[in-house]
Enzyme design. Structure first.
Site, mmCIF file in Angstrom:
data_model
loop_
_atom_site.group_PDB
_atom_site.id
_atom_site.type_symbol
_atom_site.label_atom_id
_atom_site.label_comp_id
_atom_site.label_asym_id
_atom_site.label_seq_id
_atom_site.Cartn_x
_atom_site.Cartn_y
_atom_site.Cartn_z
ATOM 1 N N ALA A 33 -6.335 -4.576 7.705
ATOM 2 C CA ALA A 33 -7.331 -3.561 7.352
ATOM 3 C C ALA A 33 -8.568 -4.169 6.682
ATOM 4 O O ALA A 33 -9.510 -3.445 6.371
ATOM 5 C CB ALA A 33 -6.694 -2.514 6.425
ATOM 6 N N ASP A 85 -0.332 -5.218 9.603
ATOM 7 C CA ASP A 85 -1.356 -4.225 9.254
ATOM 8 C C ASP A 85 -2.579 -5.015 8.779
ATOM 9 O O ASP A 85 -2.539 -5.665 7.737
ATOM 10 C CB ASP A 85 -0.816 -3.319 8.136
ATOM 11 C CG ASP A 85 -1.839 -2.281 7.692
ATOM 12 O OD1 ASP A 85 -2.889 -2.153 8.351
ATOM 13 O OD2 ASP A 85 -1.582 -1.609 6.674
ATOM 14 N N TRP A 145 0.866 -1.177 0.000
ATOM 15 C CA TRP A 145 0.000 0.000 0.000
ATOM 16 C C TRP A 145 0.913 1.242 0.000
ATOM 17 O O TRP A 145 1.796 1.342 0.865
ATOM 18 C CB TRP A 145 -0.857 -0.041 1.263
ATOM 19 C CG TRP A 145 -1.867 1.043 1.416
ATOM 20 C CD1 TRP A 145 -2.748 1.503 0.474
ATOM 21 C CD2 TRP A 145 -2.134 1.795 2.608
ATOM 22 N NE1 TRP A 145 -3.538 2.484 1.007
ATOM 23 C CE2 TRP A 145 -3.177 2.685 2.313
ATOM 24 C CE3 TRP A 145 -1.588 1.798 3.891
ATOM 25 C CZ2 TRP A 145 -3.694 3.554 3.257
ATOM 26 C CZ3 TRP A 145 -2.106 2.662 4.830
ATOM 27 C CH2 TRP A 145 -3.148 3.535 4.513
ATOM 28 N N LYS A 203 -13.163 -0.662 6.785
ATOM 29 C CA LYS A 203 -13.762 -1.470 5.726
ATOM 30 C C LYS A 203 -14.745 -2.493 6.287
ATOM 31 O O LYS A 203 -15.862 -2.610 5.808
ATOM 32 C CB LYS A 203 -12.677 -2.211 4.933
ATOM 33 C CG LYS A 203 -11.400 -1.432 4.728
ATOM 34 C CD LYS A 203 -11.424 -0.545 3.523
ATOM 35 C CE LYS A 203 -10.272 0.449 3.590
ATOM 36 N NZ LYS A 203 -9.832 0.982 2.358
HETATM 37 N N1 PLP Z 1 -3.698 -0.524 5.604
HETATM 38 C C1 PLP Z 1 -3.995 -0.879 4.355
HETATM 39 C C2 PLP Z 1 -3.232 -1.974 3.714
HETATM 40 C C3 PLP Z 1 -5.025 -0.232 3.677
HETATM 41 O O1 PLP Z 1 -5.324 -0.599 2.432
HETATM 42 C C4 PLP Z 1 -5.734 0.809 4.320
HETATM 43 C C5 PLP Z 1 -6.777 1.539 3.603
HETATM 44 O O2 PLP Z 1 -6.874 1.613 2.420
HETATM 45 C C6 PLP Z 1 -5.381 1.126 5.629
HETATM 46 C C7 PLP Z 1 -4.357 0.434 6.243
HETATM 47 C C8 PLP Z 1 -6.028 2.205 6.470
HETATM 48 O O3 PLP Z 1 -7.311 2.528 6.288
HETATM 49 P P1 PLP Z 1 -8.045 3.641 7.164
HETATM 50 O O4 PLP Z 1 -7.026 4.656 7.600
HETATM 51 O O5 PLP Z 1 -9.057 4.224 6.260
HETATM 52 O O6 PLP Z 1 -8.632 2.941 8.336
#
Ligand code: PLP
Length: 394
Positions: free
Chosen positions: A210, A208, A127, A243
């Site tokens: 998510a 991580d 990401w 999500k």
């Molecule tokens: N980590 C990954 C791999 C993600 O794809 C995302 C969101 O796209 C996040 C963390 C963090 O999402 P948020 O800050 O919207 O909770």
């Protein structure tokens, strides 16, 4: 002073959303930003979340500050969701942060103070916010191989070879499930091998997570993080509720740190609390309260789990339909990987030029590396996309 600032490169995903909004072609298709959409293209509020909001509206009597690290009830339900009963509560410390992104940021700052000489390893690709944030905090980084471009599965040999270079005390970021952007994931045997190698190297894993519940189910998606929790003395976790609870704009994420023992956990808790105070003081409360209510109430929880399963199965169905449509259009099985991947994304393997042609000639928007949002597909979109992919030479 402010004129000394340098122009910052725009975030590619957010820029793409702007381009999509500005496109006046009515047939335009958005496969860019990672937001779940139903068959009508809407991002609904989940039923149980809406119900919890109604209950909260009646029950809430104050908007006074909560605690710096957020509410203990939220920590507990999230620790159960992510870790099950794999770690004794006394080894856990927490910090509620604005979104998974906020949690990642707090973890990076924690690493920076706890281990100023550590290097952070991340998958190539990952990401894009991972390297951007690590750079922003000023921690050295390295990448490990992740995707086999031919098979579009995990390049496991390459990954293990690179992780074999990790030094003791380095931190390794792993996607808990539903790897973004590739959609290719470790199987259980591979998780075990990665865990053993990282243990041998003396590394600290940073998971991580998510998209728990978007891949193979809530428990199956936690396999990796729970395995690491059982094996490692220390583990860092950023969990996002954006999500799987569909509460993107409520900015609800959590740092879960696993320390060696209760004394280590007290120290970590103190530093996490201080980091929250320094960066934003109190975390936003609304989303966390909804998550806590949903997970604690058996009826709401059952409904949330059922709806999450509907979401997950609908994405699996869309994956299969696109793979089938591409088999028909190309007369080959080279896009069969789409049905095997899990989560919200896959990378098609198209060039930047082909992705630009999809946008310019067919009004189909996806990220330049050909990552597309599975939830942006529908029965209507799939045949159009399959034909367009072939038309641009994919
Ligand atoms: N980590 C990954 C791999 C993600 O794809 C995302 C969101 O796209 C996040 C963390 C963090 O999402 P948020 O800050 O919207 O909770």
């Amino acid at each position: 002073m402010l004129e000394n600032l340098t122009q910052q490169p725009p975030d590619k995903i957010i820029m793409l959303s702007g381009m999509f909004r500005a496109d006046e072609r009515p047939e335009k298709i958005d496969l860019g930003v990672g937001v779940y959409k139903d068959a009508n293209g809407n991002t609904p509020i989940m039923r149980a979340v809406k119900k919890a909001e109604q209950l909260l509206w009646d029950a809430e009597t104050t908007k006074s500050y909560t605690a710096l690290i957020g509410d203990g009830g939220f920590h507990k339900v999230m620790a159960d969701l992510v870790l099950g009963d794999t770690v004794a509560a006394e080894r856990l410390s927490f910090a509620h942060a604005p979104g998974g992104t906020g949690a990642i940021r707090q973890i990076l700052e924690l690493i920076k103070v706890a281990s100023p000489h550590a290097t952070i390893w991340m998958s190539d690709p990952t990401w894009p916010n991972h390297p951007a944030m690590v750079k922003g905090v000023g921690i050295p980084m390295k990448t490990y191989a992740y995707l086999d471009d031919e098979t579009r599965t995990v390049d496991f040999a390459g990954m293990m070879a690179d992780l074999g270079q990790v030094n003791a005390g380095d931190v390794v970021i792993l996607h808990g499930c539903c790897h973004n952007p590739t959609g290719a994931n470790l199987n259980q045997t591979q998780w075990q091998q990665v865990a053993d190698l990282l243990l041998e190297r003396g590394a600290i894993p940073f998971v991580d997570i998510a998209y728990q519940g978007f891949g193979d189910g809530l428990v199956a998606d936690a396999y990796g993080v729970r395995l690491l929790a059982q094996k490692f003395p220390e583990l860092l976790i950023s969990a996002s509720c954006s999500k799987n609870f569909g509460i993107y704009r409520e900015r609800c994420g959590l740092v879960i740190a696993v320390s060696k023992d209760a004394a280590g956990s007290a120290l970590t808790q103190g530093m996490l609390s201080s980091l929250n105070r320094l960066n934003f003081s109190f975390p936003p409360d609304h989303g966390a309260r909804l998550v806590t209510m949903v997970l604690n109430d058996p009826e709401l929880r059952a409904d949330w789990e059922a709806e999450l399963e509907e979401v997950r199965n609908s994405m699996l169905g869309l994956r299969q339909k696109l793979a089938d449509a591409l088999r028909t259009e190309t007369g080959s099985d080279r896009y069969g990987f789409i049905a095997e991947h899990r989560g919200m994304f896959s990378r098609l393997g198209l060039s930047e030029e082909q992705v630009a042609k999809l946008r310019e000639d067919h009004a189909i928007y996806m990220i330049g590396d050909s990552r597309f949002n599975v939830a942006g597909l529908s029965d209507k979109v799939i045949p159009i996309l399959a034909k367009a992919i072939v038309a641009v030479g994919g």
